[in-house]
Design a protein around this motif. Sequence first.
Motif, mmCIF file in Angstrom:
data_model
loop_
_atom_site.group_PDB
_atom_site.id
_atom_site.type_symbol
_atom_site.label_atom_id
_atom_site.label_comp_id
_atom_site.label_asym_id
_atom_site.label_seq_id
_atom_site.Cartn_x
_atom_site.Cartn_y
_atom_site.Cartn_z
ATOM 1 N N LEU B 32 0.839 -1.203 0.000
ATOM 2 C CA LEU B 32 0.000 0.000 0.000
ATOM 3 C C LEU B 32 0.876 1.256 0.000
ATOM 4 C CD1 LEU B 32 -2.925 1.166 0.393
ATOM 5 C CD2 LEU B 32 -2.429 1.159 2.840
ATOM 6 N N CYS B 33 1.871 1.255 0.889
ATOM 7 C CA CYS B 33 2.758 2.427 0.984
ATOM 8 C C CYS B 33 3.515 2.622 -0.334
ATOM 9 C CB CYS B 33 3.754 2.250 2.124
ATOM 10 S SG CYS B 33 2.965 2.209 3.725
ATOM 11 N N GLU B 35 2.726 1.708 -3.319
ATOM 12 C CA GLU B 35 1.824 2.147 -4.392
ATOM 13 C C GLU B 35 1.491 3.631 -4.239
ATOM 14 O OE1 GLU B 35 1.183 0.215 -6.863
ATOM 15 O OE2 GLU B 35 -0.255 1.490 -7.930
ATOM 16 N N ILE B 36 1.281 4.048 -2.971
ATOM 17 C CA ILE B 36 0.960 5.466 -2.735
ATOM 18 C C ILE B 36 2.151 6.331 -3.135
ATOM 19 C CG2 ILE B 36 0.566 7.184 -0.917
ATOM 20 C CD1 ILE B 36 -1.143 5.023 0.514
ATOM 21 N N ARG B 39 2.436 6.505 -6.820
ATOM 22 C CA ARG B 39 1.372 7.348 -7.387
ATOM 23 C C ARG B 39 1.711 8.829 -7.242
ATOM 24 N NH1 ARG B 39 -2.503 6.104 -10.976
ATOM 25 N NH2 ARG B 39 -2.056 3.900 -11.162
ATOM 26 N N ASP B 129 -3.365 -2.684 -3.579
ATOM 27 C CA ASP B 129 -2.651 -2.167 -4.743
ATOM 28 C C ASP B 129 -3.645 -1.568 -5.748
ATOM 29 O OD1 ASP B 129 -0.267 -1.722 -5.907
ATOM 30 O OD2 ASP B 129 -0.042 -3.701 -6.817
ATOM 31 N N VAL B 132 -5.411 1.679 -4.451
ATOM 32 C CA VAL B 132 -4.607 2.896 -4.578
ATOM 33 C C VAL B 132 -4.633 3.388 -6.033
ATOM 34 C CG1 VAL B 132 -2.280 3.863 -4.395
ATOM 35 C CG2 VAL B 132 -3.146 2.375 -2.613
#
Lengths: 297, 279
Positions: B32-33, B35-36, B39, B129, B132
Amino acid sequence: MNAILTAANLTKAYGSVKALDGLTLEVPEGGVYGVLGPNGAGKSTLFRIWLGLIRPTDGGATVMNEPPGVPRRIGSMIETPRFPPFLTARGVLEWLSLASGLKGDAAEIDGLLARVGLTEAAGRKVRGFSVGMHQRLGVAAALLGRPSMVILDEPTSGMDPNGINEMRALIRSLADNDGVSVVLASHQLAEVQKICDRVAILNRGTLAAEGSVSDLIGGAGGERLRLHVTDPARIAALIGAAAEAQADAILVTLTRSEAPALIRRLAGEGVDIFEARWVGADLEAVFMQETGGQDAR
Amino acid sequence: MLADAIAAENLRLTRNRATFFWGFLFVPILALCAEIIGRVFMHNQLPPELRAMPVDMSNQLVSAFAEAGGVMTIFLSLIGAAVLFAGDYRWETWRLLTPRASRINLFLAKAVTFAGWALVTVILVGLLDAAVAWIGALMDGNTMTFGLGAGAFVRQMLAVTFVSWIQLLFAGGLAALAATATRSMIAAIMIPIGAMIGLVIAQNRYPVMDAAADWWKILLIPGHAFEHARLYLAGMDTLPGQTLDAAGGLSGMAGIVLWLALGFGGALLVFKRQDLSKE
């Protein structure tokens, strides 16, 4: 006699060392049965074979008329038990209860914790437990599922005197009130004498003696003087037929009034006497006689 | 009973919070981190005309679940596998369990528990994933499309999720074998890592040029097996540059079975007759 545990010509070798050497033994159902022996006598090896933890090199064993290793409701505690340190005492019993197919019955678990005196510590993680608390929890774990037999290896090891008394009472109560057959190994000979109905004495992987506690003590004769000396064989020969040489001592059959003269005589002949004590007609005397005076552990 | 043994393993694993977090929950959080951060980086670096390109959410989802069995997931899942399969040696608790339950059930319970949490990890990694990517597309005001048809999307999702899960099981099997053979938690992590590095080197050293002729490479080298099984199961002949290859796909499936049997089957064989005189 209905035997719940048997060993027939049982041998377990670790390389060239034989932990068990053709041991044959039958443990009767009911009561408390003690297995005694010095260090390396094969007690723990025997228990591990019965519990299916290890396989014998030769010979056979049965547990409730079946070969070892068949899962069944046997409670057991081998040496000081260890548990996953992140679990609480209650968590340990829940986990073991589930693993044993007992569904983690909360009432049973609370009852067992109370029975071994761990109610107040039920919510504490076992990583902070003393050896004695581990022992208590190990006994509670062994009693999960109301087994018809429990095998306990040194159940009072590491306990304080109060704990030892409580554990003795619990073990006796299991046999007398719950009808559980208890088989235990212990090096506390006085403890074994107090709570066991029958005992087997192992020495170097073989059976040295077996029978009821009263029969064994009766067969050991009266009081004897145990003298801790150097070169026991020579000193025993010096004294004659009344003396029996052991590993680091001699046992002399004589009356109390004859003892001072014997000690004076030996001292006069330059024998170093490090300890002199009367060995009574108890299990310790039997043990000393059968194992040649080795340490009971 | 196997169900009871599985419940017991789950109870113990979920109460071992550090292991549970690092072995099964950290990777989804890490994904998650990552992917953020990716992004935000893309948002700041890409020119507005590229940022405004349409996003194919079906492709995003398939990619997210295909990457869920990546290196980081595998390495961290080894922590969970090592604790599961080597824990009873470390805590000397086999002596409490084996007199009461069959060794086969006790071992299978560990394998099933690992498989279950590995699947949860793969799904969480994939979903987070993709989430996000979706939120990023919303924030950038992208047009969202769904390029795959329903049938192809479901097939590809199932295929990539299955193979990602199998990749974790492959690592778990190696950990099970190493843990059982050595009785060591560290070995249960280090031996699979070493083996996987060796297998990646072998994968690069022996590339598959023709799946039919090179079937043995696909069978013996898990990286090839996963790739060919994934393409075959997903029916990815519809994608440009890929061709549906039955020989490669079947060799890949056979390779997967072989490696899982080697890991879990080998560990079970060792454990079934293992001397537990000292865990």
